[in-house]
Design a protein around this motif. Structure first.
Motif, PDB file in Angstrom:
ATOM      1  N   ARG A 175       0.834  -1.207   0.000  1.00  0.00           N
ATOM      2  CA  ARG A 175       0.000   0.000   0.000  1.00  0.00           C
ATOM      3  C   ARG A 175       0.869   1.258   0.000  1.00  0.00           C
ATOM      4  O   ARG A 175       0.575   2.233  -0.698  1.00  0.00           O
ATOM      5  CB  ARG A 175      -0.939   0.018   1.210  1.00  0.00           C
ATOM      6  N   MET A 176       1.932   1.256   0.791  1.00  0.00           N
ATOM      7  CA  MET A 176       2.820   2.422   0.835  1.00  0.00           C
ATOM      8  C   MET A 176       3.532   2.630  -0.497  1.00  0.00           C
ATOM      9  O   MET A 176       3.675   3.765  -0.964  1.00  0.00           O
ATOM     10  CB  MET A 176       3.855   2.247   1.955  1.00  0.00           C
ATOM     11  N   SER A 178       2.398   1.917  -3.358  1.00  0.00           N
ATOM     12  CA  SER A 178       1.427   2.452  -4.318  1.00  0.00           C
ATOM     13  C   SER A 178       1.159   3.934  -4.100  1.00  0.00           C
ATOM     14  O   SER A 178       0.554   4.586  -4.962  1.00  0.00           O
ATOM     15  CB  SER A 178       0.112   1.673  -4.227  1.00  0.00           C
ATOM     16  N   GLN A 179       1.608   4.473  -2.956  1.00  0.00           N
ATOM     17  CA  GLN A 179       1.337   5.879  -2.616  1.00  0.00           C
ATOM     18  C   GLN A 179       2.557   6.783  -2.772  1.00  0.00           C
ATOM     19  O   GLN A 179       2.547   7.921  -2.294  1.00  0.00           O
ATOM     20  CB  GLN A 179       0.822   5.960  -1.175  1.00  0.00           C
ATOM     21  N   ARG A 182       1.829  10.133  -4.404  1.00  0.00           N
ATOM     22  CA  ARG A 182       1.170  11.033  -3.461  1.00  0.00           C
ATOM     23  C   ARG A 182       2.172  11.551  -2.432  1.00  0.00           C
ATOM     24  O   ARG A 182       2.129  12.723  -2.048  1.00  0.00           O
ATOM     25  CB  ARG A 182       0.018  10.311  -2.763  1.00  0.00           C
ATOM     26  N   LYS A 261      -5.406  11.438   9.069  1.00  0.00           N
ATOM     27  CA  LYS A 261      -5.368  10.698   7.813  1.00  0.00           C
ATOM     28  C   LYS A 261      -5.579   9.216   8.108  1.00  0.00           C
ATOM     29  O   LYS A 261      -5.161   8.710   9.145  1.00  0.00           O
ATOM     30  CB  LYS A 261      -4.023  10.890   7.104  1.00  0.00           C
ATOM     31  N   ASP A 264      -4.888   4.665   2.678  1.00  0.00           N
ATOM     32  CA  ASP A 264      -3.796   4.961   1.756  1.00  0.00           C
ATOM     33  C   ASP A 264      -3.242   6.370   1.952  1.00  0.00           C
ATOM     34  O   ASP A 264      -2.043   6.605   1.763  1.00  0.00           O
ATOM     35  CB  ASP A 264      -4.269   4.802   0.310  1.00  0.00           C
ATOM     36  N   GLU A 265      -4.106   7.306   2.328  1.00  0.00           N
ATOM     37  CA  GLU A 265      -3.628   8.668   2.541  1.00  0.00           C
ATOM     38  C   GLU A 265      -2.623   8.707   3.698  1.00  0.00           C
ATOM     39  O   GLU A 265      -1.600   9.400   3.623  1.00  0.00           O
ATOM     40  CB  GLU A 265      -4.807   9.598   2.825  1.00  0.00           C
ATOM     41  N   TYR A 267      -0.784   6.116   4.667  1.00  0.00           N
ATOM     42  CA  TYR A 267       0.419   5.414   4.197  1.00  0.00           C
ATOM     43  C   TYR A 267       1.308   6.337   3.366  1.00  0.00           C
ATOM     44  O   TYR A 267       2.536   6.225   3.383  1.00  0.00           O
ATOM     45  CB  TYR A 267       0.019   4.188   3.382  1.00  0.00           C
ATOM     46  N   ALA A 268       0.699   7.262   2.642  1.00  0.00           N
ATOM     47  CA  ALA A 268       1.483   8.207   1.848  1.00  0.00           C
ATOM     48  C   ALA A 268       2.345   9.095   2.745  1.00  0.00           C
ATOM     49  O   ALA A 268       3.482   9.438   2.398  1.00  0.00           O
ATOM     50  CB  ALA A 268       0.559   9.065   0.984  1.00  0.00           C
TER      51      ALA A 268
END
Length: 373
Positions: A175-176, A178-179, A182, A261, A264-265, A267-268
């Motif tokens: 997940r991180m 993928s971010q 961002r 947050k 995913d937000e 994790y970004a």
């Protein structure tokens, strides 16, 4: 397949993978005492996306007594568990102990998130809890110091197992990863260059998190370190006061309050950071440290929090918040080791001492050792 009955306080994201694993590994029935945690709220769709288990909610306590759950005996008779697992030590534990003695003595394991200071208070001042500890078969703790203290006091009468609050590192790193786009935009929006260092805090803006101390210590650090930023992720009652405090500092432009947050937000933001700080006055464990280490962020953690047990010479430092400027000195020390610039294409290597799978293998061996006795 052994029948495992779990009575746990409430569902929170940092326990989902543990329940997923137990649900897969055992014939597992899960009951939560409450529908939601009291301390904070989480997005239900985010929780359900990760859940691979089913659960029920216990009926409310009898006569307004929260832990007097009179439905437990009928649940226990219906489920006929080979193993019982509960959270913390309270009246629910006592009810489970009574059933255990009347129905074939299935092993009873308590999961306790107590840090060292809570364990000391319990052993010194709570006779009921000392009795419960001496009566159950096993305890899973997340602070090695608390485990040692309890073991020293009780001798061999209670089997202890160390399991910090951990999440599935493979899932979270995916997940991180993928971010990262961002994360790059987050740094750019706050004028944090790739060579700059971003110190991250994640949590409630509450008195026990000791953020006034963090901001004051960052202000001292920033006088000499001109390429360091502080990112504060969270919301809470002290938000306005903390913003006012930061505005008085010459480094206020490098202190960023971004609000709460999740998913995913969040994790970004971990992916955007370089170092993580948790300076709590009070904290049983603090699951955010596990997330930060998975993201590859070296951590500075108050020696009060149980999560300090996950730190070693390779992944972080502990601080004594009562020692003047200890946090400044530890931040300076870690900054010297952060030589790699931020990358928009890859995460830093995980700094967790063990993988989630390794922790689960150890847990399975512990549970099975109790059943086989």
């Amino acid at each position: 397949m052994k029948r495992l009955l779990i009575i746990h306080r409430a569902l929170a994201p940092y326990r989902i993978e543990l329940f997923n694993w137990l649900f897969k590994q055992f014939d597992c029935k899960i009951y939560f005492e409450y529908g939601k945690p009291f301390e904070q709220t989480f997005k239900e769709d985010f929780l359900k996306e990760r859940m691979k288990f089913e659960y029920d909610i216990l009926p409310s306590g009898f006569a307004g007594i929260a832990n007097l759950r009179l439905s437990l005996p009928s649940i226990l008779r219906r489920e006929k568990p080979d193993i019982i697992m509960c959270s913390e030590l309270n009246l629910i534990t006592a009810i489970l102990l009574l059933f255990k003695r009347m129905n074939g003595n299935p092993p009873l394991i308590a999961m306790c998130d107590d840090n060292l200071s809570i364990a000391q208070h319990m052993l010194n001042h709570k006779k009921v809890n000392r009795y419960l500890l001496s009566s159950i078969d096993g305890m899973i703790g997340c602070d090695t110091r608390a485990i040692k203290l309890i073991s020293d006091r009780l001798g061999n009468s209670l089997k202890m197992h160390y399991l910090p609050i951990v999440q599935d590192d493979r899932y979270i790193r995916l997940r991180m990863q993928s971010q990262l786009d961002r994360a790059t935009k987050i740094r750019e929006s706050h004028d944090i260059k790739s060579e700059d260092k971003c110190i991250l805090f994640v949590g409630r803006l509450a008195e026990e998190k000791n953020l006034e101390y963090l901001i004051a210590q960052f202000g001292k650090l920033a006088q000499d370190e001109h390429h360091v930023h502080l990112m504060i992720v969270g919301e809470g009652a002290l938000g306005a006061k903390l913003r006012h405090q930061s505005e008085q500092l010459t480094s206020s432009g490098r202190i960023h309050f971004v609000g709460k947050k999740e998913g995913d937000e969040l994790y970004a933001y971990y992916a955007a950071g370089d170092m993580f700080v948790l300076p709590s006055k009070r904290d049983a464990f603090a699951a955010v440290v596990n997330e930060a280490l998975i993201a590859g962020l070296p951590c500075i953690v108050s020696d009060i929090a149980g999560s300090v047990s996950m730190l070693n010479e390779h992944n972080g430092l502990s601080i004594d918040i009562n020692k003047e400027d200890d946090l400044v000195h530890k931040m300076q020390k870690l900054l010297k080791s952060l030589t790699q610039p931020f990358s928009s294409s890859s995460l830093k290597p995980s700094l967790m001492p063990k993988t989630f799978d390794q922790y689960m293998i150890d847990l399975e061996q512990f549970i099975n050792s109790l059943v086989q006795e």
